[in-house]
Design a protein around this motif. Structure first.
Motif, PDB file in Angstrom:
ATOM      1  N   ASP A 121     131.609  90.442 -49.230  1.00 27.56           N
ATOM      2  CA  ASP A 121     130.615  89.409 -49.521  1.00 27.56           C
ATOM      3  C   ASP A 121     131.267  88.034 -49.634  1.00 27.56           C
ATOM      4  N   ALA A 122     132.484  87.999 -50.177  1.00 28.69           N
ATOM      5  CA  ALA A 122     133.184  86.722 -50.329  1.00 28.69           C
ATOM      6  C   ALA A 122     133.687  86.191 -48.983  1.00 28.69           C
ATOM      7  N   ALA A 123     134.086  87.076 -48.091  1.00 27.13           N
ATOM      8  CA  ALA A 123     134.650  86.652 -46.806  1.00 27.13           C
ATOM      9  C   ALA A 123     133.587  86.284 -45.783  1.00 27.13           C
ATOM     10  N   ARG A 124     132.447  86.980 -45.826  1.00 30.42           N
ATOM     11  CA  ARG A 124     131.449  86.866 -44.759  1.00 30.42           C
ATOM     12  C   ARG A 124     130.947  85.439 -44.526  1.00 30.42           C
ATOM     13  N   PRO A 125     130.624  84.653 -45.534  1.00 25.65           N
ATOM     14  CA  PRO A 125     130.093  83.305 -45.258  1.00 25.65           C
ATOM     15  C   PRO A 125     131.059  82.411 -44.501  1.00 25.65           C
ATOM     16  N   HIS A 126     132.339  82.700 -44.581  1.00 26.23           N
ATOM     17  CA  HIS A 126     133.361  81.858 -43.967  1.00 26.23           C
ATOM     18  C   HIS A 126     133.924  82.461 -42.681  1.00 26.23           C
ATOM     19  N   LEU A 127     133.356  83.587 -42.231  1.00 29.31           N
ATOM     20  CA  LEU A 127     133.861  84.307 -41.057  1.00 29.31           C
ATOM     21  C   LEU A 127     135.361  84.599 -41.201  1.00 29.31           C
ATOM     22  N   MET A 128     135.756  84.860 -42.428  1.00 29.22           N
ATOM     23  CA  MET A 128     137.161  85.141 -42.717  1.00 29.22           C
ATOM     24  C   MET A 128     137.472  86.590 -42.365  1.00 29.22           C
ATOM     25  N   ARG A 129     138.584  86.809 -41.668  1.00 26.49           N
ATOM     26  CA  ARG A 129     138.951  88.147 -41.248  1.00 26.49           C
ATOM     27  C   ARG A 129     139.903  88.772 -42.249  1.00 26.49           C
ATOM     28  N   ILE A 130     139.712  90.083 -42.478  1.00 29.72           N
ATOM     29  CA  ILE A 130     140.490  90.812 -43.482  1.00 29.72           C
ATOM     30  C   ILE A 130     141.205  91.990 -42.829  1.00 29.72           C
ATOM     31  N   VAL A 131     142.522  92.069 -43.034  1.00 32.31           N
ATOM     32  CA  VAL A 131     143.285  93.273 -42.712  1.00 32.31           C
ATOM     33  C   VAL A 131     143.578  93.990 -44.026  1.00 32.31           C
ATOM     34  N   GLY A 132     143.318  95.293 -44.056  1.00 30.99           N
ATOM     35  CA  GLY A 132     143.501  96.064 -45.279  1.00 30.99           C
ATOM     36  C   GLY A 132     142.149  96.359 -45.893  1.00 30.99           C
ATOM     37  N   PRO A 133     142.128  96.545 -47.206  1.00 32.31           N
ATOM     38  CA  PRO A 133     143.248  96.538 -48.158  1.00 32.31           C
ATOM     39  C   PRO A 133     144.085  97.809 -48.055  1.00 32.31           C
ATOM     40  N   ASN A 134     145.016  97.954 -49.020  1.00 34.92           N
ATOM     41  CA  ASN A 134     145.864  99.135 -49.100  1.00 34.92           C
ATOM     42  C   ASN A 134     146.668  99.297 -47.815  1.00 34.92           C
ATOM     43  N   CYS A 135     147.418  98.252 -47.471  1.00 39.95           N
ATOM     44  CA  CYS A 135     148.174  98.293 -46.222  1.00 39.95           C
ATOM     45  C   CYS A 135     149.578  97.742 -46.433  1.00 39.95           C
ATOM     46  N   LEU A 136     150.434  97.956 -45.452  1.00 45.30           N
ATOM     47  CA  LEU A 136     151.810  97.469 -45.498  1.00 45.30           C
ATOM     48  C   LEU A 136     151.893  96.000 -45.113  1.00 45.30           C
ATOM     49  N   GLY A 137     150.939  95.527 -44.300  1.00 46.63           N
ATOM     50  CA  GLY A 137     150.952  94.161 -43.819  1.00 46.63           C
ATOM     51  C   GLY A 137     151.042  94.106 -42.312  1.00 46.63           C
ATOM     52  N   ILE A 138     151.374  92.940 -41.784  1.00 46.41           N
ATOM     53  CA  ILE A 138     151.457  92.748 -40.337  1.00 46.41           C
ATOM     54  C   ILE A 138     152.801  92.132 -39.977  1.00 46.41           C
ATOM     55  N   VAL A 139     153.265  92.453 -38.763  1.00 50.14           N
ATOM     56  CA  VAL A 139     154.518  91.898 -38.246  1.00 50.14           C
ATOM     57  C   VAL A 139     154.266  91.472 -36.806  1.00 50.14           C
ATOM     58  N   VAL A 140     154.612  90.226 -36.489  1.00 48.46           N
ATOM     59  CA  VAL A 140     154.458  89.710 -35.125  1.00 48.46           C
ATOM     60  C   VAL A 140     155.809  89.115 -34.711  1.00 48.46           C
ATOM     61  N   PRO A 141     156.714  89.927 -34.178  1.00 50.92           N
ATOM     62  CA  PRO A 141     158.065  89.445 -33.870  1.00 50.92           C
ATOM     63  C   PRO A 141     158.114  88.213 -32.972  1.00 50.92           C
TER      64      PRO A 141
END
Length: 897
Positions: A121-141
């Protein structure tokens, strides 16, 4: 959502780490260290009110104090704080966030689920994208971005890896580092409350730095989006998937044969197959597949030549090749003669090419060169076992030098067997980017991954043959039967009702009469005047034979009446509470040697309806010979479904038994799939048995389970079926009666007939955009489309697809977010000026607007006055393309028009 704002996730200019820490070993400390040391050129802003600095970098007490708005935020704070953090970041303009923290509904906990919804609900108005939760994260070498708590920073390469498990990411990174394999992206998706596999496939398919995509899947969300994204990605580059949780222990027992046979993993297998993905079954296999695909080698076929200094390991490789479904390449005469000139006389003169145990480097090189220059193989596997008379390292150097010098367009795989002696050779192969494997079996499996990947992508592009006949189903008649049962509160149709539905869809059924009493059954049998089959009719009994509710080969009224009464007695003993509606009587179908098959339909919780085919009869669950596919089906897909069963070998004929009517079986499967698309009320269906022989097919028994559902039900289908609702009869001067309809894959032959003869200059004049249209691949872009994301409309003469002449075609391809769609229009040269283009474009605009597409555009050659005039007449705006001389961009804002 799809790829919107994913650029901020994977190519940010600035990153804020919320919950950064100096506490050794904490997630906040490891993630901060990775961000600072990964080579990220942008601004990294640690946030934590407890610290003045993090690892010597100025820290900020809160989001409000950040000197600039971060493109990406990485959140490592307690779960209760996350919704407010997302709201504050979104209000400030942050477009993407990675939530490392757990506690958002894992295990179904109510408080966590509430937090999960609060984040969305907090992200939707801003079209904010979410990865996760409960994840290790992202890596882009390639971007120097390590927004994770991984223990290593991987190198840059062409592999992308998306996974639901963070532990799998670290394992893959560790494995790749030892082999100097790099990545374009590593993404731990975690609970996937927003960004999921479909989004990743859409993004990575378009990423020029990604050559192959690896997936570790535990569950798929948004089935339609996943299928569309996966099919599109697999056409462009290899996609490999390993699925965890293949055995669904404790699954509820199903009421039909189809339900019992169509298990969860079988459905996933069908999904991956239909999408063109390469499925592997273990992490080891994923590593091997990744390793071979990292070489970017692609064989033209499945013929493997095996070169070895030992007969035993060559035989093992041959056995593995045959087991995996590959082919041992023949040795042509010229290659055999050439090998005779460089090998000892004792070599076995066949494939495998055993170059004898004393083979040195020059002998390896000469034999390998001969095989690489031969057209009779598609790849070469080079094997070596250590001996006391030659050097394994020298042999490896010879192979590397030969491959480097010749740069063959076919794969070369190696397996230096052993450990101590082979270690130096493997190091050299790794440094030379050659595919090396510890055992011959592993090497063969890797070769077959290449073969299967090629086959999968070719299958996605195959043109299906037209269906025999042109049966139009009686949708309204079937719907009336289904609705009547639902109104009466019945879950199962009676056998006569189920057969009537089959008949409405052109599936041959045996004639069936309903009798209420034993005397009535005897009278109905007399009318048939042939031996009959008698079955109990009860809404409470689905498997009649289990309760003695079937009697066969009954002759005469007395025998039928006696059998009916005995049947009532048996059923009363076995199922005393069952409601008995009477009996069905049908003539015995005498088809000696006919095959008993099962055709079925089941509703899967994630992917919607799936179609089942296999060997039928009363022992169907015991035999368990079945294959599963996703609707909709065409002749190619239906034949492929049949071909994945063991019974197909019988159906093709053997000895004095002629082949069964495979086309008839395939058409029946297509009709079952169409039933699923047309009638969402059908949740389960069996035809068992369907008799099939050389004379045709006929359904002897059928059952259908229904449920009350409103609407079209198309959303439950993982693949959008042919949109028949867009078919419109039209009549144009100079053409006469025609039909405007969506294209079908079967239209490709007609496409070539209408447009392939256009000269290059005519192509430029008649197309909105300089698009090549000759050849199968180009035609497939117009005719083999995903109706959920694309649309090609044709104006054609009335008649079946593939045979009806096409007068024109217009294709629209939208971006994954539906913001813009590019179109291309082709009109048959002798139909210019007949209004074909106007008709097609008018309907395409209406279709695009109905789908919520914001803008329709095309690039038009500037000298094409006729096309520019048509665009102007339809309300398009025009502008010169600054960096594309000679092109004009025409565009129509649909939301404003």
């Amino acid at each position: 959502m799809s790829i919107r704002n994913l650029d901020a996730l994977f190519r940010p200019q600035s990153v804020a780490l919320i919950g950064a820490s100096n506490r050794p070993g904490s997630v906040g400390e490891v993630t901060a260290r990775n961000l600072f040391r990964s080579g990220f050129p942008g601004l990294v802003m640690p946030v934590n009110p407890k610290y003045r600095s993090i690892a010597g970098v100025l820290a900020y007490p809160d989001i409000a104090s950040l000197p600039e708005t971060p493109d990406l935020a990485v959140i490592c704070t307690p779960p209760d704080t996350v919704p407010d953090i997302i709201a504050e970041l979104g209000a400030r303009g942050t477009r993407a966030a990675v939530i490392v923290t757990a506690g958002f509904g894992e295990g179904g906990h109510e408080a966590g689920l509430a937090r999960r919804q609060a984040v969305l609900d907090a992200a939707r108005p801003h079209l904010m994208r979410i990865v996760g939760p409960n994840c290790l994260g992202i890596v882009v070498p390639p971007a120097g971005l390590n927004a994770s708590f991984s223990h290593l920073m991987p190198g840059t390469g062409g592999l992308a890896f998306a996974t639901q498990s963070g532990a799998i990411v670290t394992s893959v990174v560790d494995w790749a580092a030892a082999r100097d394999i790099g990545f374009s992206h590593l993404v731990s998706l975690g609970d996937m409350i927003d960004v999921d596999f479909g989004d990743m496939l859409d993004y990575l398919a378009r990423d020029p730095g990604t050559n192959a995509i690896l997936l570790y899947v535990e569950a798929i969300t948004s089935a339609r989006k996943f299928m569309s994204a996966a099919r599109a990605a697999a056409r462009m580059k290899p996609v490999i998937v390993v699925k965890a949780g293949r055995h669904a222990e404790g699954a509820a027992a199903a009421a039909s044969h189809t339900g019992a046979l169509a298990g969860e993993d079988a459905v996933y297998d069908a999904v991956f197959r239909r999408a063109g993905l390469l499925r592997v079954y273990s992490l080891e296999d994923l590593f091997h597949a990744a390793g071979i695909l990292a070489t970017r080698q692609r064989p033209a076929g499945d013929r493997l030549a095996i070169l070895s200094n030992g007969g035993g390991i060559a035989v093992l490789a041959t056995d593995a090749l045959i087991d995996e479904g590959g082919a041992l390449a023949p040795l042509d005469t010229a290659t055999r003669q050439r090998l005779d000139g460089v090998l000892p006389p004792t070599w076995p003169h066949g494939n495998p090419v055993d170059i004898i145990g004393d083979a040195d480097g020059p002998r390896y090189a000469a034999a390998l060169e001969a095989l690489l220059e031969s057209d009779s193989n598609d790849a070469v596997l080079v094997l070596n076992c250590p001996t006391g008379v030659t050097s394994s390292l020298e042999a490896a150097e010879a192979v590397i030098d030969t491959v480097t010098r010749m740069a063959p367009d076919k794969p070369v795989l190696t397996s230096w067997v052993g450990e101590l002696t082979a270690r130096a050779a493997r190091t050299r192969f790794a440094a030379s980017r050659m595919a090396d494997f510890a055992t011959p079996e592993e090497a063969v499996k890797a070769f077959m991954y290449l073969v299967e990947d090629r086959r999968a992508r070719e299958t996605l592009m195959e043109t299906p043959p037209a269906q025999p006949g042109d049966i139009r189903p009686d949708r309204d008649g079937a719907a009336t039967i289904l609705s009547a049962a639902i109104r009466e509160g019945r879950e199962w149709l009676s056998e006569p009702e189920a057969k009537s539905v089959m008949d409405a869809y052109g599936i041959p059924v045996s004639p069936t009469a309903v009798a209420r009493t034993p005397a009535d059954a005897a009278a109905r049998a007399e009318e048939f005047a042939v031996p009959v089959a008698l079955k109990i009719l009860s809404r409470d009994i689905t498997h009649k034979s289990d309760v003695g509710g079937v009697a066969l080969n009954l002759t005469g009224a007395d025998a039928v009446a006696a059998a009916a009464q005995a049947m009532l007695d048996r059923v009363a003993r076995h199922r005393p509470g069952a409601r008995i509606d009477g009996f069905t009587v049908q003539p015995m179908i005498e088809r000696p040697g006919a095959h008993e098959l099962i055709l079925g339909l089941k509703e899967d919780a994630q992917f919607g309806p799936v179609v089942l085919f296999g060997q039928g009869g009363v022992s169907v669950e015991v035999v368990a010979d079945r294959a599963i596919g996703l609707p909709p089906l065409n002749m190619k897909l239906a034949r492929e479904l049949i071909g994945r069963t063991r019974v197909v070998h019988l159906l093709r004929g053997y000895r004095d038994r002629p082949a069964a009517d495979l086309d008839g079986i395939a058409v029946s499967l297509i009709r079952i799939a169409q039933l699923a698309a047309d009638h969402p009320q059908i949740v389960e269906l069996d035809i068992n048995p369907l008799l099939a022989d050389a004379t045709g097919v006929i359904a002897l028994d059928a059952r259908i389970r229904v449920a009350d559902r409103a609407g079209s039900g198309l959303d439950r289908l993982a693949i959008r079926p042919y949109p028949a609702e867009l078919e419109t009869p039209v009549e144009l001067a100079g053409i006469g009666p025609a039909i405007l309809r969506p294209v079908r894959p079967e239209d490709e032959p007609a496409f070539h007939g209408a447009f392939a003869r256009l000269a290059e200059e005519e192509t430029q004049l008649r197309l909105f955009g300089p698009v090549a249209i000759s050849g199968h691949a180009a035609a497939a872009r117009f005719t083999q489309i995903d109706y959920d994301r694309e649309m090609s409309l044709v104006l054609a003469e009335p008649g079946p697809a593939g045979k009806a002449t096409l007068y024109g075609i217009v294709r629209m391809s939208a971006d994954p977010d539906g913001e813009r769609a590019e179109f291309t229009l082709i009109v048959q040269p002798d139909k210019a000026g007949a209004g074909v283009g106007t008709c097609l474009m008018t309907h395409l605009i209406a279709c695009a607007r109905s789908r919520g597409i914001g803008e329709l555009f095309a690039l038009v050659p500037a000298g094409n006055a006729a096309m520019l005039a048509l665009a102007h007449d339809l309300g398009f705006h025009a502008e010169r393309v600054a960096d594309r001389e000679g092109l004009t961009r025409v565009f129509l804002h649909l939301t404003q028009a």
